[in-house]
Design an enzyme around this catalytic site. Structure first.
Site, PDB file in Angstrom:
ATOM      1  N   GLN A 197       0.848  -1.190   0.000  1.00 40.94           N
ATOM      2  CA  GLN A 197       0.000   0.000   0.000  1.00 40.94           C
ATOM      3  C   GLN A 197       0.888   1.246   0.000  1.00 40.94           C
ATOM      4  O   GLN A 197       1.920   1.279   0.681  1.00 40.94           O
ATOM      5  CB  GLN A 197      -0.897   0.022   1.241  1.00 40.94           C
ATOM      6  N   THR A 198       0.488   2.268  -0.743  1.00 41.33           N
ATOM      7  CA  THR A 198       1.261   3.505  -0.811  1.00 41.33           C
ATOM      8  C   THR A 198       1.460   4.122   0.565  1.00 41.33           C
ATOM      9  O   THR A 198       2.503   4.714   0.866  1.00 41.33           O
ATOM     10  CB  THR A 198       0.564   4.513  -1.748  1.00 41.33           C
ATOM     11  N   THR A 199       0.473   3.970   1.439  1.00 37.25           N
ATOM     12  CA  THR A 199       0.568   4.501   2.809  1.00 37.25           C
ATOM     13  C   THR A 199       1.547   3.722   3.669  1.00 37.25           C
ATOM     14  O   THR A 199       1.817   4.087   4.804  1.00 37.25           O
ATOM     15  CB  THR A 199      -0.803   4.444   3.491  1.00 37.25           C
ATOM     16  N   ARG A 200       2.069   2.619   3.144  1.00 35.74           N
ATOM     17  CA  ARG A 200       2.911   1.656   3.871  1.00 35.74           C
ATOM     18  C   ARG A 200       2.127   0.891   4.928  1.00 35.74           C
ATOM     19  O   ARG A 200       2.715   0.200   5.768  1.00 35.74           O
ATOM     20  CB  ARG A 200       4.144   2.313   4.499  1.00 35.74           C
ATOM     21  N   LEU A 201       0.802   1.010   4.909  1.00 33.99           N
ATOM     22  CA  LEU A 201      -0.044   0.136   5.730  1.00 33.99           C
ATOM     23  C   LEU A 201      -0.324  -1.104   4.891  1.00 33.99           C
ATOM     24  O   LEU A 201      -1.439  -1.346   4.422  1.00 33.99           O
ATOM     25  CB  LEU A 201      -1.348   0.855   6.112  1.00 33.99           C
TER      26      LEU A 201
END
Length: 219
Positions: A197-201
């Site tokens: 995920q781009t959010t790093r989540l």
């Protein structure tokens, strides 16, 4: 420590929250079927040249690790198959510590699959069956090289390859499988399916084999 210019700023967008991977997105709660689904998708991705490439991590009995890229050459409900020289470093470590971890990473899909498990040799018959299906140059390569050993020069291997090519230039002449070459079966204890995920989540769903005496918590 000197920083290589720009490394800390390197980042790329992954998937968005609208494309999350959750339990309801599983094709199957049988990890081998989920593995097959993601692998088939990776095979169809035109920018992925070798979807079957995997990083294989092994360790000595004392815990000193090593890792390298190999090619998966088969999988089914029993596990994942790869082939190598039994005198190589990876094989030497697997003989004394028959456990490994392997990981497939498909950057274009922002996905990876990590597998942990025990390792055992395939039968001589199965190894020979696969060896005989390989292109002749690959067979000659296995016969020419003592993988992982030190050689005087590249020329030493090239000369041996040329000599064997002459010996087996008759296409009807069978190239024998070296006794030190064969397959391994990785029997998984754990699968981890990861999607970035781009959010790093990042999304991670793990399946693991039950320990002896352990029962599934249905709650």
């Amino acid at each position: 420590m000197a920083e290589v210019s720009g490394v800390s700023d390197m980042r790329a967008p992954y998937r968005t929250h609208r494309d999350a991977f959750d339990v309801d997105d599983l094709v199957s709660r049988e990890p081998f079927l989920q593995f097959k689904n993601w692998f088939e998708e990776a095979k169809l991705e035109p920018n992925i040249e070798e979807a079957n490439a995997m990083a294989l991590a092994t360790a000595t009995k004392n815990g000193s690790p090593s890792v390298r890229m190999v090619l998966m050459k088969g999988f089914d409900k029993n596990g994942i198959v790869f082939y190598t020289n039994y005198k190589s470093r990876k094989a030497t470590e697997l003989e004394e510590n028959p456990r490994c971890s392997c990981m497939f990473y498909w950057e274009q899909l922002k996905r990876s699959i990590r597998v942990e498990g025990s390792v055992s040799r395939l039968s001589k018959e199965k190894s020979e069956e696969y060896f005989n299906s390989r292109p002749r140059p690959s067979q000659l390569g296995a016969l020419s090289s003592n993988q992982g050993s030190i050689v005087d020069s590249r020329k030493t291997i090239s000369d041996r390859f040329k000599s064997l090519s002459e010996t087996y230039k008759d296409e009807d002449k069978t190239i024998p499988k070296p006794d030190c070459w064969g397959g391994y079966l990785v029997t998984p204890d754990l699968f981890e399916f990861w999607q970035g995920q781009t959010t790093r989540l990042h999304d991670r769903i793990c399946f693991r084999r039950l320990a002896t005496g352990e029962k599934v918590d249905e709650n």
